[in-house]
Every structure is written in structure tokens, then in C-alpha cells.
Write an enzyme that holds these catalytic residues in place. Structure first.
Site, PDB file in Angstrom:
ATOM      1  N   GLN A  71      41.362  30.637  49.116  1.00  0.00           N
ATOM      2  CA  GLN A  71      40.804  30.569  47.766  1.00  0.00           C
ATOM      3  C   GLN A  71      40.576  31.975  47.220  1.00  0.00           C
ATOM      4  O   GLN A  71      39.542  32.595  47.462  1.00  0.00           O
ATOM      5  CB  GLN A  71      39.501  29.770  47.759  1.00  0.00           C
ATOM      6  N   PHE A  72      41.555  32.475  46.455  1.00  0.00           N
ATOM      7  CA  PHE A  72      41.479  33.844  45.944  1.00  0.00           C
ATOM      8  C   PHE A  72      40.356  34.010  44.927  1.00  0.00           C
ATOM      9  O   PHE A  72      39.891  35.120  44.673  1.00  0.00           O
ATOM     10  CB  PHE A  72      42.814  34.257  45.318  1.00  0.00           C
ATOM     11  N   THR A  73      39.884  32.913  44.334  1.00  0.00           N
ATOM     12  CA  THR A  73      38.830  33.019  43.323  1.00  0.00           C
ATOM     13  C   THR A  73      37.510  33.511  43.916  1.00  0.00           C
ATOM     14  O   THR A  73      36.608  33.904  43.168  1.00  0.00           O
ATOM     15  CB  THR A  73      38.607  31.672  42.619  1.00  0.00           C
TER      16      THR A  73
END
Length: 200
Positions: free
Chosen positions: A127-129
Site C-alpha cells: 500500500q504505497f498510500t
């Protein structure tokens, strides 16, 4: 205006990060320059670290395009955010910490057992967020997130490392896909860990 004198030495790097981002945004706004600088060129390596949000669950699953691709019961859902400059050492210390973190209840209902001692499963979702910067404006930026190829490599290495640490059932999402993640948080218990806070 930020006065750096107000910050102690341990906070000075984060001040530099903030100032660098503001400088870039000002240039874009005033001069219309489309800068290609990355966070790695603006700040020193290691200011943003590999981050995990771990949730103790009785069940969790990932669905892609209507098809369930992975599922676990009784274990940890791990959301993993890979930042620029993260290394295999970051992934190693984080995986080892999570595998041995005592956040499961024993017979006295005390948090005294780990993923290893309960023979629990792990579902790891990239999850790059988690690398979002929300300090300026209303739209977060993700300049601090690693590029897809190195991020995927480190994500896979983390999954490999947590399995080598003794977690026998390690499930994964699909990197870069539009995933629907379902879970039943047990407790609830949710913990955020960054590799930079751990001894390496």
C-alpha cells in the site's frame, strides 16, 4: 515561517523535509516549472522509512476483479508501504519484529503471544498510500513512495523474510492491482511500525 532553532537535533531532518517540499511547491506555483525532482534528491536517504500497519484479525481477504485471490484466518493483516531509499535490511528488521510481536492473547487474556507462538497466518498487502504527505494543501502527494519496480522487489523480499522468520502461512495481495480488502479486526488491535524506529 518555520524557525529551525525551535527543533532539537533529532527533528532537524524532518524540518529539512518539510522545507524542501514547500520549496518545490512554491516553484511550481509561481513559475510553472514542472520539476522532476524526487524526494530522494531533496532529502537525505532514510528520512522516510518502510512502514507497516498491522491489524490483528480473525479473518481477512483480498479480492481482485471479483475473484478472491487470498484469505487468512486468525493472524495479521499487514499493509506495507515502501518508501524511497528503503533497503532489504529495513524489510528484514520489520518482518522479524512483526513475526515476534506479542499482541495475541494468552489464557489469561493478556497480550503475551506472537504470530509465531499462535501459529497464526499473515496477509501482506502492498500500500504505497502509507507514504502520503498531507502537510500541504488538500491533496496528498506520494513523492516519498518508492517506484513500482523496487517497491515490488522489497515487498516480495518482506514476504519471503517473514516466512523465513517462522510464519508458515503467508498470503499476499496482487502488487499494483485495484484490490478490495476485507477484514474482521480482533480487539480492535491496530499498530503502526516504521523500520526507522527499530534497531538494525
Amino acid at each position: 515561517m518555520i524557525n529551525a532553532d525551535r527543533y532539537n537535533p533529532s527533528e532537524s531532518k524532518r524540518v529539512l523535509t518539510h522545507l524542501s517540499r514547500v520549496w518545490v511547491l512554491c516553484l511550481k506555483s509561481r513559475f510553472g516549472i514542472h520539476l522532476t525532482f524526487t524526494i530522494g534528491r531533496l532529502i537525505k536517504k532514510g528520512l522516510i522509512h518502510l512502514k507497516a500497519v498491522i491489524q490483528r484479525v480473525t479473518r481477512a481477504s483480498v479480492t481482485v476483479d471479483g475473484e478472491r485471490v487470498s484469505a487468512i484466518e486468525n493472524g495479521l493483516l499487514i499493509l506495507l508501504g515502501v518508501a524511497q531509499g528503503d533497503t532489504e535490511r529495513d524489510a528484514q528488521v520489520l518482518a522479524d519484529k512483526i513475526a515476534n510481536l506479542r499482541i495475541f492473547s494468552d489464557s489469561d487474556d493478556k497480550m503475551n503471544l506472537s504470530l509465531l507462538t499462535t501459529n497464526g497466518a499473515a496477509l501482506v498487502v502492498s500500500q504505497f498510500t502509507l507514504c502520503a504527505n498531507c502537510s500541504h494543501g488538500r491533496r496528498p502527494d506520494f513523492f516519498g513512495a518508492a517506484k513500482p519496480d523496487p517497491a515490488n522487489e522489497l515487498y516480495e523480499y518482506f514476504c519471503k523474510r517473514i516466512k523465513e522468520a517462522g510464519v508458515t502461512d503467508v498470503q499476499k495481495g496482487i502488487f499494483g492491482a485495484d484490490m478490495k480488502v476485507e477484514l474482521l479486526n480482533d480487539g480492535p488491535v491496530t499498530i503502526i511500525i516504521e523500520s526507522g524506529d527499530l534497531k538494525k
